[in-house]
Design a protein around this motif. Sequence first.
Motif, PDB file in Angstrom:
ATOM      1  N   VAL A  97     -12.947   4.346 -24.858  1.00 25.11           N
ATOM      2  CA  VAL A  97     -14.173   5.117 -24.654  1.00 25.11           C
ATOM      3  C   VAL A  97     -14.461   5.232 -23.155  1.00 25.11           C
ATOM      4  N   PHE A  98     -14.283   4.142 -22.438  1.00 29.99           N
ATOM      5  CA  PHE A  98     -14.452   4.163 -20.989  1.00 29.99           C
ATOM      6  C   PHE A  98     -13.553   5.239 -20.369  1.00 29.99           C
ATOM      7  N   ASP A  99     -12.301   5.279 -20.796  1.00 27.07           N
ATOM      8  CA  ASP A  99     -11.370   6.287 -20.291  1.00 27.07           C
ATOM      9  C   ASP A  99     -11.811   7.699 -20.679  1.00 27.07           C
ATOM     10  N   TYR A 100     -12.349   7.869 -21.885  1.00 32.05           N
ATOM     11  CA  TYR A 100     -12.806   9.191 -22.329  1.00 32.05           C
ATOM     12  C   TYR A 100     -13.933   9.711 -21.445  1.00 32.05           C
ATOM     13  N   VAL A 101     -14.780   8.810 -20.965  1.00 29.65           N
ATOM     14  CA  VAL A 101     -15.874   9.230 -20.082  1.00 29.65           C
ATOM     15  C   VAL A 101     -15.294   9.882 -18.827  1.00 29.65           C
ATOM     16  N   PHE A 102     -14.286   9.271 -18.255  1.00 30.56           N
ATOM     17  CA  PHE A 102     -13.717   9.798 -17.018  1.00 30.56           C
ATOM     18  C   PHE A 102     -12.740  10.946 -17.252  1.00 30.56           C
ATOM     19  N   ALA A 103     -12.356  11.177 -18.485  1.00 30.05           N
ATOM     20  CA  ALA A 103     -11.521  12.335 -18.824  1.00 30.05           C
ATOM     21  C   ALA A 103     -12.378  13.511 -19.289  1.00 30.05           C
ATOM     22  N   ALA A 104     -13.689  13.330 -19.302  1.00 35.83           N
ATOM     23  CA  ALA A 104     -14.581  14.365 -19.837  1.00 35.83           C
ATOM     24  C   ALA A 104     -14.494  15.674 -19.065  1.00 35.83           C
ATOM     25  N   TRP A 105     -14.187  15.620 -17.802  1.00 34.61           N
ATOM     26  CA  TRP A 105     -14.071  16.861 -17.032  1.00 34.61           C
ATOM     27  C   TRP A 105     -12.998  17.770 -17.621  1.00 34.61           C
ATOM     28  N   ARG A 151     -23.624   6.993 -17.333  1.00 35.52           N
ATOM     29  CA  ARG A 151     -24.690   7.346 -16.383  1.00 35.52           C
ATOM     30  C   ARG A 151     -24.118   7.986 -15.123  1.00 35.52           C
ATOM     31  N   GLU A 152     -23.023   7.431 -14.639  1.00 35.02           N
ATOM     32  CA  GLU A 152     -22.408   7.932 -13.413  1.00 35.02           C
ATOM     33  C   GLU A 152     -21.827   9.335 -13.603  1.00 35.02           C
ATOM     34  N   ARG A 153     -21.075   9.515 -14.668  1.00 31.49           N
ATOM     35  CA  ARG A 153     -20.372  10.783 -14.881  1.00 31.49           C
ATOM     36  C   ARG A 153     -21.235  11.847 -15.544  1.00 31.49           C
ATOM     37  N   GLY A 154     -22.175  11.416 -16.351  1.00 32.20           N
ATOM     38  CA  GLY A 154     -22.963  12.374 -17.112  1.00 32.20           C
ATOM     39  C   GLY A 154     -23.716  13.371 -16.267  1.00 32.20           C
ATOM     40  N   VAL A 155     -24.194  12.943 -15.128  1.00 33.81           N
ATOM     41  CA  VAL A 155     -24.957  13.855 -14.272  1.00 33.81           C
ATOM     42  C   VAL A 155     -24.072  14.930 -13.649  1.00 33.81           C
ATOM     43  N   GLU A 156     -22.761  14.729 -13.700  1.00 33.03           N
ATOM     44  CA  GLU A 156     -21.816  15.695 -13.149  1.00 33.03           C
ATOM     45  C   GLU A 156     -21.289  16.675 -14.194  1.00 33.03           C
ATOM     46  N   GLU A 157     -21.604  16.438 -15.448  1.00 31.01           N
ATOM     47  CA  GLU A 157     -21.094  17.275 -16.542  1.00 31.01           C
ATOM     48  C   GLU A 157     -22.017  18.447 -16.829  1.00 31.01           C
ATOM     49  N   ASP A 158     -21.444  19.488 -17.405  1.00 36.27           N
ATOM     50  CA  ASP A 158     -22.249  20.622 -17.853  1.00 36.27           C
ATOM     51  C   ASP A 158     -23.015  20.216 -19.102  1.00 36.27           C
ATOM     52  N   PRO A 170     -30.642   9.750 -33.291  1.00 38.86           N
ATOM     53  CA  PRO A 170     -31.945   9.532 -32.662  1.00 38.86           C
ATOM     54  C   PRO A 170     -31.938   9.870 -31.169  1.00 38.86           C
ATOM     55  N   ASP A 171     -33.102  10.114 -30.627  1.00 37.99           N
ATOM     56  CA  ASP A 171     -33.241  10.421 -29.205  1.00 37.99           C
ATOM     57  C   ASP A 171     -32.786   9.275 -28.317  1.00 37.99           C
ATOM     58  N   SER A 172     -32.736   8.064 -28.870  1.00 38.53           N
ATOM     59  CA  SER A 172     -32.283   6.912 -28.084  1.00 38.53           C
ATOM     60  C   SER A 172     -30.799   7.025 -27.704  1.00 38.53           C
ATOM     61  N   HIS A 173     -30.102   7.977 -28.274  1.00 39.70           N
ATOM     62  CA  HIS A 173     -28.698   8.230 -27.905  1.00 39.70           C
ATOM     63  C   HIS A 173     -28.712   9.161 -26.688  1.00 39.70           C
ATOM     64  N   TRP A 174     -29.170   8.627 -25.586  1.00 42.83           N
ATOM     65  CA  TRP A 174     -29.433   9.357 -24.350  1.00 42.83           C
ATOM     66  C   TRP A 174     -28.208  10.032 -23.757  1.00 42.83           C
ATOM     67  N   TRP A 175     -27.016   9.559 -24.025  1.00 41.03           N
ATOM     68  CA  TRP A 175     -25.795  10.066 -23.403  1.00 41.03           C
ATOM     69  C   TRP A 175     -25.541  11.528 -23.732  1.00 41.03           C
ATOM     70  N   TRP A 176     -26.029  11.999 -24.877  1.00 45.30           N
ATOM     71  CA  TRP A 176     -25.825  13.395 -25.263  1.00 45.30           C
ATOM     72  C   TRP A 176     -26.532  14.357 -24.316  1.00 45.30           C
ATOM     73  N   ARG A 177     -27.724  13.995 -23.880  1.00 46.68           N
ATOM     74  CA  ARG A 177     -28.535  14.905 -23.080  1.00 46.68           C
ATOM     75  C   ARG A 177     -28.491  14.588 -21.590  1.00 46.68           C
ATOM     76  N   LEU A 178     -27.750  13.594 -21.208  1.00 46.11           N
ATOM     77  CA  LEU A 178     -27.670  13.218 -19.807  1.00 46.11           C
ATOM     78  C   LEU A 178     -27.200  14.370 -18.919  1.00 46.11           C
ATOM     79  N   PRO A 179     -26.173  15.148 -19.318  1.00 42.91           N
ATOM     80  CA  PRO A 179     -25.758  16.258 -18.448  1.00 42.91           C
ATOM     81  C   PRO A 179     -26.861  17.301 -18.238  1.00 42.91           C
ATOM     82  N   ALA A 180     -27.813  17.375 -19.131  1.00 37.69           N
ATOM     83  CA  ALA A 180     -28.901  18.355 -19.002  1.00 37.69           C
ATOM     84  C   ALA A 180     -30.079  17.754 -18.230  1.00 37.69           C
TER      85      ALA A 180
END
Length: 186
Positions: A97-105, A151-158, A170-180
């Motif tokens: 999962v850690f690797d998937y975060v950095f492969a998200a681009w 948190r680090e990568r999400g702000v860089e994503e579309d 639930p809204d507590s799954h903050w990672w979904w909306r972090l790029p927005a």
Amino acid sequence: MYDGLKILYDGFDSTQKSMESVIDGFSVSRELEQLKSEDNILRIVSFERAMYSLVGVQIGLSEGSAPSASDLENFRVRVVSLIAGSSHTFFNYLCDVFDYVFAAWEDGWEKPCYCRSAIQLLIDDYPGAAKLVHEDDEIRGMLEEVDDALRERGVEEDPLQEEDIPASLPDSHWWWRLPAGGAVVE
């Protein structure tokens, strides 16, 4: 939706099928871990498929396709017992999962979000799972690293399209909306 997720969700048209996939995946993974099998790919892919299917269970439950309360509780207890015998594989999953975060681009933001939501559903809805996560120093530490990476990568994503975010989470799954620019819940 990330193509790999489409493949994983093919055939998961009901809560029952998702539940069966969860049990099958965790059972195979646990058996291979206990046998100290050298088939690491099957062990980890089986675990990952089971984790994706946890999200499928949640989606099915939110759409009203629910088993009896006792069947659901028995399912959740069984899931935790299977995972308890797969701590090494759970750690491997978190590393992926850690690797998937950095492969998200390249692969998209959805895949790490589905994975992180599966972990959170497990912690929140499956009795005993939180204890497994929080009492294992390696697993807890790796989960913290995954969250820091999100948190680090999400702000860089579309931003994701709203229809790509499962409404049942639930809204507590903050990672979904972090790029927005969504608020990060600590």
